[in-house]
Design a protein around this motif. Structure first.
Motif, PDB file in Angstrom:
ATOM      1  N   ARG A 158       1.985   4.863   0.310  1.00 37.38           N
ATOM      2  CA  ARG A 158       0.569   4.923  -0.093  1.00 37.38           C
ATOM      3  C   ARG A 158      -0.033   6.429   0.353  1.00 37.38           C
ATOM      4  NH1 ARG A 158       1.468  -0.613   0.870  1.00 37.38           N
ATOM      5  NH2 ARG A 158       1.090  -1.725  -1.136  1.00 37.38           N
ATOM      6  N   ALA A 159      -1.055   6.734  -0.268  1.00 40.28           N
ATOM      7  CA  ALA A 159      -1.809   7.988  -0.003  1.00 40.28           C
ATOM      8  C   ALA A 159      -2.170   8.073   1.565  1.00 40.28           C
ATOM      9  CB  ALA A 159      -2.998   8.303  -0.960  1.00 40.28           C
ATOM     10  N   MET A 162      -1.077  11.134   7.937  1.00 41.73           N
ATOM     11  CA  MET A 162      -0.901  10.681   9.247  1.00 41.73           C
ATOM     12  C   MET A 162      -0.604  11.835  10.339  1.00 41.73           C
ATOM     13  SD  MET A 162       1.419   7.495   8.369  1.00 41.73           S
ATOM     14  CE  MET A 162       1.159   6.600   9.874  1.00 41.73           C
ATOM     15  N   GLY A 163      -0.470  13.012   9.941  1.00 43.53           N
ATOM     16  CA  GLY A 163      -0.060  14.002  10.634  1.00 43.53           C
ATOM     17  C   GLY A 163       1.392  13.900  11.130  1.00 43.53           C
ATOM     18  N   HIS A 222       5.874   3.406  10.389  1.00 42.09           N
ATOM     19  CA  HIS A 222       4.876   4.127  10.214  1.00 42.09           C
ATOM     20  C   HIS A 222       3.595   3.270  10.407  1.00 42.09           C
ATOM     21  CE1 HIS A 222       7.328   7.252   8.731  1.00 42.09           C
ATOM     22  NE2 HIS A 222       7.440   6.851   7.559  1.00 42.09           N
ATOM     23  N   LEU A 223       3.560   1.943  10.199  1.00 44.13           N
ATOM     24  CA  LEU A 223       2.245   1.251  10.266  1.00 44.13           C
ATOM     25  C   LEU A 223       1.998   0.514  11.980  1.00 44.13           C
ATOM     26  CD1 LEU A 223       2.565   1.740   7.262  1.00 44.13           C
ATOM     27  CD2 LEU A 223       1.594  -0.535   7.080  1.00 44.13           C
ATOM     28  N   CYS A 224       3.046   0.051  12.233  1.00 43.77           N
ATOM     29  CA  CYS A 224       3.025  -0.797  13.350  1.00 43.77           C
ATOM     30  C   CYS A 224       3.679  -0.194  14.901  1.00 43.77           C
ATOM     31  CB  CYS A 224       3.390  -2.071  13.305  1.00 43.77           C
ATOM     32  SG  CYS A 224       5.164  -2.293  13.095  1.00 43.77           S
TER      33      CYS A 224
END
Length: 269
Positions: A212-213, A220-221, A244-246
């Protein structure tokens, strides 16, 4: 193996180059010589895909049914066709364009009835406007098989391959080992809707991007993905790397002969 978006993209490219034009057809390799002889001088009337199957229509001559399999390619060029290089199963050419098919699992001339039989044994395709997700839900909702295996079963859902399977399950937080019958109707509707949105982008761009965007490298750098497959993804071929999320380590395992990728935290049972 190419996923469904690739075949739909190829159908569009064939249509753009050859539809309505008389083509020169040949089989430099010789394995499709009889079929090519029947196509030579005919007009391409239609080009369509269903799942991982490509169909090129030549009016009364019938349809060329192509399945690329693991190693097949269909590549195009412009201008007069050069001398063929390698094992070209089928070459279609006009004065302006040419296309070379190499290494397909299937390349055969079929009738309307034989083509219909192929469609009848395939599941609904998120890229075909007339596809009905109810047919897939009817099978999934009563199956003890894992949802990950069901999404890859072309008789259940057509065109979804290993990348879209892994990514769409991650995007909806679904454990790939859940049984199909344990999915809720809302979850299935969300999965189908997501596939119907993601896969046309794959047709348009020629690559699979599923993040997602707010999770892109720029947002996210983080460094962009470096992989021959291309495309920004959450878990596919990211085994052992942080989610990437957790931040949890992405896992992999073999399921039904294919490598499965998932996040054990974001997709907890």
């Amino acid at each position: 193996m190419p996923e469904g978006h690739t075949l739909h993209r190829l159908a569009g490219q064939c249509g753009d180059r050859f539809r309505g034009r008389r083509v020169r057809a040949g089989s430099p390799q010789g394995k499709f010589a009889d079929g090519a002889a029947l196509l030579d001088g005919q007009r391409l009337t239609a080009a369509e895909a269903h799942g991982k199957h490509l169909f090129l229509g030549f009016g009364p001559a019938g349809w060329v049914h192509i399945h690329l399999g693991l190693y097949g390619t269909l590549r195009f060029g412009t201008g007069p066709a050069p001398a063929p290089v390698g094992q070209v199963r089928l070459r279609l050419a006009t004065d302006a364009d040419y296309g070379d098919l190499r290494g397909p699992t299937r390349c055969r001339l079929v009738t309307d009835g034989e083509k219909r039989a192929v469609h009848d044994r395939l599941g609904p395709d998120p890229l075909r406007a007339a596809s009905d997700p109810e047919a897939a839900w009817a099978r999934i909702s009563r199956s003890r098989t894992t949802v990950a295996a069901l999404l890859m079963d072309q008789k259940v859902v057509s065109g979804v391959g290993n990348v879209y399977r892994a990514e769409v399950l991650f995007r909806h937080g679904i454990d790939p080992y859940r049984a199909g019958r344990d999915l809720t109707r809302a979850e299935w509707d969300a999965l189908w809707g997501d596939l119907a949105a993601l896969m046309p982008e794959g047709v348009r761009t020629g690559r699979i991007d599923t993040v997602r965007a707010e999770h892109t490298p720029e947002a996210m750098g983080r460094p962009p993905r470096v992989d021959d497959h291309g495309g920004e993804v959450y878990v596919y071929r990211r085994a052992g790397r942080p989610c990437h999320l957790c931040g949890a380590q992405v896992r992999t395992a073999e399921l039904a002969g294919r490598n499965l990728f998932w996040c054990p935290t974001c997709q907890a049972r």
